[in-house]
Design an enzyme around this catalytic site. Sequence first.
Site, PDB file in Angstrom:
ATOM      1  N   CYS A 236     -11.332 -43.502 -24.974  1.00 33.73           N
ATOM      2  CA  CYS A 236     -10.640 -44.179 -23.874  1.00 33.73           C
ATOM      3  C   CYS A 236     -11.230 -45.576 -23.678  1.00 33.73           C
ATOM      4  CB  CYS A 236     -10.685 -43.355 -22.595  1.00 33.73           C
ATOM      5  SG  CYS A 236     -12.315 -42.761 -22.141  1.00 33.73           S
TER       6      CYS A 236
ATOM      7  N   ALA B  95     -15.280 -31.314 -22.476  1.00 35.43           N
ATOM      8  CA  ALA B  95     -15.290 -31.533 -21.025  1.00 35.43           C
ATOM      9  C   ALA B  95     -14.636 -32.880 -20.684  1.00 35.43           C
ATOM     10  CB  ALA B  95     -16.719 -31.492 -20.498  1.00 35.43           C
TER      11      ALA B  95
ATOM     12  N   LYS C  48      -7.799 -32.070 -22.092  1.00 35.46           N
ATOM     13  CA  LYS C  48      -7.128 -31.984 -23.395  1.00 35.46           C
ATOM     14  C   LYS C  48      -7.081 -30.543 -23.888  1.00 35.46           C
ATOM     15  CE  LYS C  48      -7.851 -36.777 -24.817  1.00 35.46           C
ATOM     16  NZ  LYS C  48      -8.530 -37.239 -23.594  1.00 35.46           N
TER      17      LYS C  48
ATOM     18  N   CYS D 106     -15.595 -32.170 -28.229  1.00 33.76           N
ATOM     19  CA  CYS D 106     -16.211 -32.788 -27.038  1.00 33.76           C
ATOM     20  C   CYS D 106     -15.274 -32.528 -25.869  1.00 33.76           C
ATOM     21  CB  CYS D 106     -16.431 -34.284 -27.255  1.00 33.76           C
ATOM     22  SG  CYS D 106     -17.203 -34.718 -28.830  1.00 33.76           S
TER      23      CYS D 106
ATOM     24  N   ASP E 189     -24.700 -29.106 -29.948  1.00 28.31           N
ATOM     25  CA  ASP E 189     -24.672 -30.511 -30.340  1.00 28.31           C
ATOM     26  C   ASP E 189     -23.542 -30.656 -31.358  1.00 28.31           C
ATOM     27  OD1 ASP E 189     -25.062 -33.015 -31.524  1.00 28.31           O
ATOM     28  OD2 ASP E 189     -27.241 -32.908 -31.314  1.00 28.31           O
TER      29      ASP E 189
ATOM     30  N   ASP F 172     -12.525 -35.943 -29.158  1.00 28.32           N
ATOM     31  CA  ASP F 172     -12.339 -36.899 -28.058  1.00 28.32           C
ATOM     32  C   ASP F 172     -13.742 -37.397 -27.703  1.00 28.32           C
ATOM     33  OD1 ASP F 172     -10.827 -38.281 -26.071  1.00 28.32           O
ATOM     34  OD2 ASP F 172     -11.496 -36.820 -24.584  1.00 28.32           O
TER      35      ASP F 172
END
Length: 340
Positions: free
Chosen positions: A265, A141, A145, A139, A193, A211
Amino acid sequence: MLTRLNAKSDGKLAKQLCRVVLDQFDKQYSKELGDSWSTVRDVLVSPSLWQYAVLFNRFNYPFELEKDLHLRGYHTIFRGSLPYYPKSMKCYLSRSPDRMPSERHQTGSLKKYYLLNAASLLPVLALELSDGETVLDLCAAPGGKSVALLQCASPGYLLCNEYDSRRVRWLGQTLESFIPQPLINVIKVSESDGREMGDAQPETFDKVLVDAPCSNDRSWLFSSDSQKAANRLHQRSNLPVLQVELLRSAVKALRPGGLLVYSTCTLSRAENQDVISEILTSNSTIVPVDISGLARTCSQDFTFAPTNQKCSLLVIPEKGKAWGPMFIAKLKKIMSTGKW
């Protein structure tokens, strides 16, 4: 209801605090974090206290800036010893909310540094990346990272995947801004996906970073539309389902012996510890990896809340260490016939 915060002295527009979200966070996090929530809350609702780390780009190293940051009292992250901390990664932080200006994207010119929440580097470091490895950023974008991964080592192949087409463009621009052409050639950006990646590329990668999409506590607190914010909160319970599906896909894509790092996050236990517990109890090919040593090494720069899992860490912000929220969990894939 939106509450306007005081405008900063630099004249920037004040952020608007979303009361609907704050009320929900107060209810949930006072239970989950106990007394720590009031300290965390003070930082999250006060953007003037937020801090920004400066990650140097090793492909266009800013020597003059390094001298300037030293003079301004910045220090490098991980002044303690971390066995797998790469010498090629250099990140500076300050105890104050001092913020460098962001560099503009210029076609054909590499940026010298990337501004980020310093806790974002912990998932990257936990992967223990080495030169020549095959890596998946599931993931990816907006790309921070991925950029950090490439500061650590030169992978043989890096697949940066992002499902959202708008964010894919952002990801591509970020990589173009920081990574030289020879290295760009070993990077592929895909728009798949993530839940289907494991079936499409089974046991392909040495290292996988997930992430995951999550209830981003910092940005949700400043939702400009209280109705949209309420809808987000209503749909929040669906996120762990998606996160578990992404992790299961990542496990399939990981080769036996490979490492997987999951990060969010958010402070939310349902999206953090509970997701990891679900994976560990439902998948016999995965074992937890103790990362408590990482917390001990960097305790002078980060504050941690207990997770009751040796394989996970939760960075919580406090004044002067306004990093996080950031949850990190580290897992290893074993042979499917192996024992726990």
